[in-house]
Design an enzyme around this catalytic site. Structure first.
Site, PDB file in Angstrom:
ATOM      1  N   ASP A 254       0.791  -1.229   0.000  1.00 58.19           N
ATOM      2  CA  ASP A 254       0.000   0.000   0.000  1.00 58.19           C
ATOM      3  C   ASP A 254       0.824   1.280   0.000  1.00 58.19           C
ATOM      4  OD1 ASP A 254       0.954  -0.384   2.584  1.00 58.19           O
ATOM      5  OD2 ASP A 254      -0.758   0.614   3.505  1.00 58.19           O
ATOM      6  N   GLU A 255       2.109   1.196  -0.326  1.00 61.88           N
ATOM      7  CA  GLU A 255       2.944   2.391  -0.219  1.00 61.88           C
ATOM      8  C   GLU A 255       4.105   2.303  -1.192  1.00 61.88           C
ATOM      9  OE1 GLU A 255       4.883   5.064   3.402  1.00 61.88           O
ATOM     10  OE2 GLU A 255       4.462   2.943   3.712  1.00 61.88           O
TER      11      GLU A 255
END
Length: 348
Positions: free
Chosen positions: A94-95
């Site tokens: 997610d990053e």
């Protein structure tokens, strides 16, 4: 991404929206993998024991993790990133860091690109993302955390040093809880305090990473965005609702974990030389055992055989087990073998 796993669950189940949600674990046991923002208001966060999470938030809703769904959504998001630049360095599902100095859309403004990406992520996945823009990785990471959820922050060059000076030390990316506590005991409470210390003193107290601390206190970070970041290990673990007592049940779970690890290795076109078995007992005692070989392996049967032998090591007690994990390391990737002239084995 904002509370990624929990947000996916709320997106896919309208009944969960606006409610405190914990992904992973159960009311009785386990560990929280992710928490919605509604749950975070009660002090629930990732890596928190589920039992404590339930005490802090009695109406917390636990849902089972669906990592295959999270991975699929992550691939959607990465495709959006790559439509703007190939310099994408994933940190997790997610990053990621993106270098848009030169980009595929010929846009001179990183701010506009970041806002476009956030808009497209919402339109294509129904999820919100927060973005941070600055002239180096350290500052961009700090900025991305400043206005979550669904936020955007720009740290301009003329504002960077002032912002870093006022930042409390536990908010510095790259300074963990233990290091922050040590710095606080030394009277280093903010970026301004950190900047007062010499590089020699920081290296003396924290080792080579002290040089990094010296630079980030001055808003300096010369690390490049690395699009081909190499994973050093591949693993899978599981916490059980009921402690495993029988050797047969432990081996059955280890076999499942080995299958998952082997699938990831196949996807990444990797082989390994080391297997590590992680065991957490009923009393939270943690034990890890590893074995390294001269030759490489990748099959689930080979991984299982090694993990089984590690479990049945005489020195390891066969007590009730609450968590098992299997990981492989000393990885070799197909791309590297071809580049460096490794002898490939043939199934004859």
């Amino acid at each position: 991404m904002d509370a990624f796993f929990a947000s996916v669950e709320q997106r896919d189940n309208p009944e969960l929206r606006g409610k405190p949600v914990a992904v992973g674990g159960s009311r009785a046991r386990g560990v929280v993998a992710a928490a919605s923002y509604e749950a975070r208001k009660y002090g629930v966060h990732s890596a928190l024991a589920s039992k404590i999470a339930a005490q802090r938030c009695p109406h917390l809703i636990f849902v089972k993790a669906r990592f295959e769904v999270y991975s699929s959504v992550s691939r959607q998001i990465r495709e959006i990133f790559h439509s703007y630049t190939d310099l994408v360095e994933p940190l997790s599902l997610d990053e990621a860091y993106l270098d848009v100095t030169e980009n595929k859309v010929g846009m001179p403004s990183a701010t506009i690109i970041a806002q476009e990406i956030r808009k497209r992520i919402f339109e294509e996945t129904g999820l919100t993302a927060s973005a941070g823009v600055s002239y180096n990785k350290f500052l961009a990471k700090i900025a991305s955390d400043m206005n979550k959820p669904n936020g955007f922050t720009l740290i301009a060059p003329d504002k960077a040093e002032e912002l870093v000076a006022g930042l409390v030390i536990e908010k510095f990316h790259g300074i963990g809880k233990v290091t922050a506590a040590k710095m606080q005991s030394m009277g280093i409470l903010t970026g301004a305090d950190l900047r007062e210390r010499s590089e020699e003193e920081l290296v003396r107290n924290f080792g080579k990473v002290g040089r990094y601390y010296y630079r980030i206190a001055r808003a300096q970070d010369d690390r490049d965005v690395q699009p081909h970041r190499i994973r050093k290990s591949i693993g899978s673990e599981r916490t059980f609702d009921v402690d495993l007592i029988e050797e047969h049940d432990m081996l059955l779970q280890i076999d499942k974990l080995c299958q998952e690890v082997a699938q990831d290795m196949e996807r990444l076109k990797a082989t390994a030389k080391t297997v590590t078995l992680k065991i957490k007992y009923f009393d939270f005692t943690l034990n890890t055992r590893s074995k390294t070989f001269l030759s490489e392996f990748s099959s689930p049967d080979a991984i299982y055989t090694i993990a089984r032998d590690l479990l049945l090591t005489p020195q390891l007690p066969l007590e009730p087990v609450r968590l098992l994990g299997v990981s492989v390391s000393s990885l070799l990737y197909q791309h590297d073998r071809l580049q460096e002239g490794y002898q490939l084995t043939l199934d004859l």
